[in-house]
Design a protein around this motif. Structure first.
Motif: not given
Ligand code: CUK
Ligand code: CUA
Ligand code: CA
Length: 603
Positions: A276-301
Motif C-alpha cells: 500500500d505504499i508508493k515506491i519511487l525508484d531513486g536510482t541514478e539517472g531517474t532524475g529523482l536523485t543526484a549522487y555527489i561523491p564525497i569522502p569517506k563514510n560521511p556522517h552528518g549533513v
C-alpha cells in the motif's frame, strides 16, 4: 588490503582518542583562556528563567528531554518509545494504542516543525531507529500525539522536516539497507538485492506519502530552505554487509532528492505499490536523485542558515565537504558534473561527525577522535579550495571537549534565525569529569559560549543514556498550555459523572478525580471480568495532577487537570485491592483512595 589498513588506522585512532580524550588535536588554540567574559553572565539565578528551550533526543532511553538553556536544567522528560510509570506512558490504553505493543525504541533526532525557515512551535518529530517509526509531539502539551510505522526501513535514522514554505513533509532515512519487501522470500543473505529508503511522511496526517529507494544506505538527513531538495549522507556506497566492505571506497555519497521531480513522478503515477505504499525508484539517472561523491563514510549533513550550503562531515576522512545548493538546479539539468557542486573541502581534524552554525558565516564541527569542537569560516574554506594559499587555513579556533563528541548544535542553528550565542557539545564519554558512579558513567553535554571569536567552555552537564542530538529554540517560539483543557475537549471518553457499567463480563468504571477524592468509593467485579477504568481529572488548578494506581495489578498512571486516561485489565486476582493516588495533590492526598473488589469465581 586497503580496507583492512583503514580499519586498523580507524580503530587505533579511536582507541587513542578513548584513552586520552584528546588525541591528535595538538594544542588548544584559545578556548577558555583570556577572553573577558564572566561565566556569571550565563548563570540563571534561582527563580529566573532560561532564554532557550533545548529539546534533546534520549537515544536508547527512548525518551525526549526538555532542558532550559543556558542553565542546562532538565525541565521535563517526554516519554516516547519507553514505558514511564511517572506519567503512565506505555501503561494507559491511549499510549498503548500509539505504541502498538512495542516497549523500546531509539530516538536519535528531534526536530521542530517550520514556517518560513524558522520554528512555528507546533510539533516536534522524533525517529525510532530501533522499531522504525516516527512520533510527533505536540509542543503545546509536550506529549506524543501521533505515531507512524515505517515499513521497508531499518535503522530509521536521519529525520528532517520541510523548512519552507512550511512543514508539509518530513523525510526519514533508513540507515540500514534491506530487501525492500522483507518477507523472507529470496536469498536474504544476498546483499546486492538490498536498498535504502528515503521515506516522505505527511506531517499533518502522519501518513506515508511515498518512499524513494536507493541502492545505497541513507544515514543523516537535511532539507533545504527553499522546499526543493532533501539530502542524505550515504556511507555504504559499496553496498557492503560487513565493516571492511563498507570501508572499501575512498568516497561515498551525499544523495540529493529532487522534490519537484518526486511530485511529478507521483502525479504521473510513475511508481510501484508495495504494501500500500508508493515506491519511487531513486536510482541514478531517474532524475529523482543526484549522487555527489564525497569522502569517506560521511556522517552528518547540515545546511547553513543562509540556505546556501550543505556541509557533510567526512567521519573517516578529516575533511568536511561543502556543497553549493545553488548549483543543484544545474546538476539536475545535466549542465554540471556531481563533483562540480562541491565548492570546498577543508581539513578540520580527525573524526568529523556533525556541523552547526552561528549565523555569522562560521561553522562548528564536532571531532569525535580529536575530542574537539573546531570553528571554521565557510567563505574562507571556499576561497582556499579554489585558490589554495600555503600555510592558510579556514580554521578559526579549536576547543578541547570532554570527551568524544557526537552531535553539536548552536542556538537556533537549524533555522534562518541562527543567533550564534550558545553551542552544545554532546559528548559520549565523561570519564573523570564527575563523581565516580561505578563502571557506567554519565555522558557529558557541554555548554559553550560562541558569542566571541574564541569558544569558551561554560558548563559540564551529566546526561543519562544517551542523547544524540538536540535543537536549541528561542523561548518566545514555544508556548505550552497551562492545563489539558484541549485534551478534555478532544477525548471521546472524558468523564463528567462517575459510574459503573456492565455488559456481559465487560465492566467500565468511569471515575472523576478531584482532590482529595475519586468520584467512586469502590468498584466491585467478578474474577475474570475485563475491567476498563476511565479517569478524568476534573480539578481546574494548573499542575494539580492525580495518580491512579491499582495495588498488585501493575497499573499506575497520572492524569493532569482536564486530562482523561484509561486502562483495561483482567480481574484475575480475587481479593480487595486499594486504588490510590500516587501524585501528592492535597493535604489529604494519602486518603485519596478507593477499593477494587474482585469476587472469586464461583465453582
Ligand atoms: S547520529 Cu548519533 S552522533 Cu544517530 Cu545523529 Cu551522529
Ligand atoms: Cu490526588 Cu494525590
Ligand atoms: Ca564507504
Amino acid at each position: 588490503m586497503v580496507s583492512t589498513r583503514f580499519l586498523i588506522v580507524l580503530s587505533v585512532a579511536l582507541a587513542v582518542g578513548l584513552t586520552f580524550g584528546c588525541a591528535g588535536g595538538g594544542s588548544q588554540e584559545g578556548g577558555g583562556s583570556g577572553a573577558a567574559v564572566s561565566h556569571a553572565d550565563h548563570e540563571v539565578a534561582p527563580g529566573e528563567l532560561d532564554d532557550y528551550y533545548g529539546f534533546f533526543s534520549g537515544g536508547h532511553s527512548g525518551e525526549v528531554r526538555v532542558l532550559g538553556i543556558p542553565s542546562m536544567r532538565v525541565l521535563k522528560r517526554i516519554p516516547v518509545w519507553n514505558i514511564d510509570p511517572g506519567s503512565g506512558w506505555g501503561i494507559t490504553n491511549e499510549s498503548r494504542a500509539l505504541l502498538g505493543g512495542m516497549q523500546t525504541g531509539d530516538t536519535h533526532h528531534v526536530h521542530g516543525s517550520y514556517e518560513d525557515g524558522t520554528y512555528d512551535g507546533k510539533w516536534l518529530f522524533v525517529n525510532d531507529k530501533l522499531n522504525n517509526r516516527m512520533a510527533r509531539i505536540r509542543v503545546d502539551l509536550m506529549e506524543v500525539d501521533a505515531v507512524v510505522n515505517v515499513p521497508h526501513a531499518q535503522g530509521a535514522h536521519g529525520l528532517f522536516p520541510q523548512r519552507y514554505p512550511s512543514t508539509e513533509w518530513v523525510v526519514l532515512n533508513s540507515e540500514f539497507r534491506t530487501p525492500l519487501s522483507n518477507d523472507g522470500r529470496g536469498d536474504m543473505l544476498d546483499a546486492s538485492t538490498y536498498g535504502g529508503v528515503h521515506t516522505i511522511i505527511n506531517a499533518a496526517d502522519m501518513e506515508i506519502v511515498a518512499q524513494v529507494t536507493t541502492p545505497v544506505n541513507l544515514d543523516l538527513a537535511a532539507t533545504d530552505y527553499q522546499g526543493k531538495y532533501s539530502f542524505a549522507t550515504s556511507y555504504n556506497s559499496e553496498g557492503g554487509a560487513t565493516i571492511s566492505e563498507m570501508l572499501a571506497s575512498d568516497r561515498d555519497y551525499l544523495v540529493v532528492f529532487n522534490w519537484e521531480a518526486i511530485k511529478e513522478a507521483l502525479a504521473n503515477n510513475n511508481y510501484r505499490i508495495v504494501d500500500d505504499i508508493k515506491i519511487l525508484d531513486g536510482t541514478e539517472g531517474t532524475g529523482l536523485t543526484a549522487y555527489i561523491p564525497i569522502p569517506k563514510n560521511p556522517h552528518g549533513v547540515n545546511i547553513s542558515p543562509d540556505g546556501n550550503y550543505a556541509v557533510a562531515c567526512g567521519k573517516v576522512s578529516p575533511t568536511v565537504s561543502i556543497i553549493d545548493i545553488n548549483k543543484l538546479d544545474d546538476l539536475f539539468a545535466g549542465n554540471i558534473e556531481p563533483r562540480d557542486a562541491v565548492v570546498g573541502e577543508p581539513e578540520v581534524g580527525l573524526g568529523p561527525l556533525h556541523t552547526t552554525f552561528d549565523g555569522r558565516g562560521n561553522a562548528y564541527t564536532s571531532l569525535f577522535i580529536d575530542s574537539q569542537e573546531v570553528k571554521w569560516n565557510i567563505q574562507k574554506a571556499i576561497d582556499l579550495y579554489s585558490n589554495p594559499v600555503e600555510g592558510e587555513t579556514a580554521v578559526v579556533d579549536r576547543l578541547d571537549i570532554h570527551y568524544q563528541v557526537g552531535h553539536t548544535m548552536a542556538s537556533m542553528a537549524e533555522t534562518k534565525e541562527a543567533d550564534g550565542k550558545y553551542l552544545i557539545s554532546l559528548n559520549k564519554i565523561s570519564k573523570d569529569r564527575f563523581l565516580n558512579v561505578g563502571p557506567l558513567k554519565p555522558e557529558n553535554d557541554q555548554l559553550i559560549d560562541i558569542s566571541n571569536d574564541e569558544m569558551i567552555l561554560l558548563k559540564d552537564e551529566p546526561a543519562y543514556i544517551e542523547p544524540h542530538d538536540c535543537i536549541i529554540v528561542r523561548r518566545d517560539l514555544i508556548e505550552p498550555h497551562v492545563v489539558h483543557r484541549a485534551v478534555l475537549e478532544e477525548h471521546p471518553l472524558a468523564v463528567t459523572q462517575s459510574s459503573v457499567e456492565r455488559v456481559g463480563n465487560k465492566v467500565t468504571a468511569r471515575i472523576t478525580a478531584s482532590a482529595p477524592v475519586y468520584g467512586l468509593q469502590e468498584v466491585v467485579v467478578n474474577q475474570g471480568d475485563e475491567v476498563t477504568f476511565i479517569v478524568t481529572n476534573t480539578d481546574e488548578i494548573p499542575d494539580l495532577a492525580h495518580g491512579f494506581a491499582i495495588s498488585n495489578y501493575n497499573v499506575s498512571f497520572v492524569v493532569g487537570p482536564f486530562q482523561t486516561k484509561s486502562v483495561t485489565i483482567t480481574a484475575d486476582k480475587p481479593g480487595m485491592y486499594w486504588i490510590y493516588c500516587t501524585n501528592f495533590c492535597h493535604a489529604l492526598h494519602l486518603e485519596m483512595r478507593m477499593r477494587f473488589v474482585v469476587n472469586p469465581r464461583s465453582t
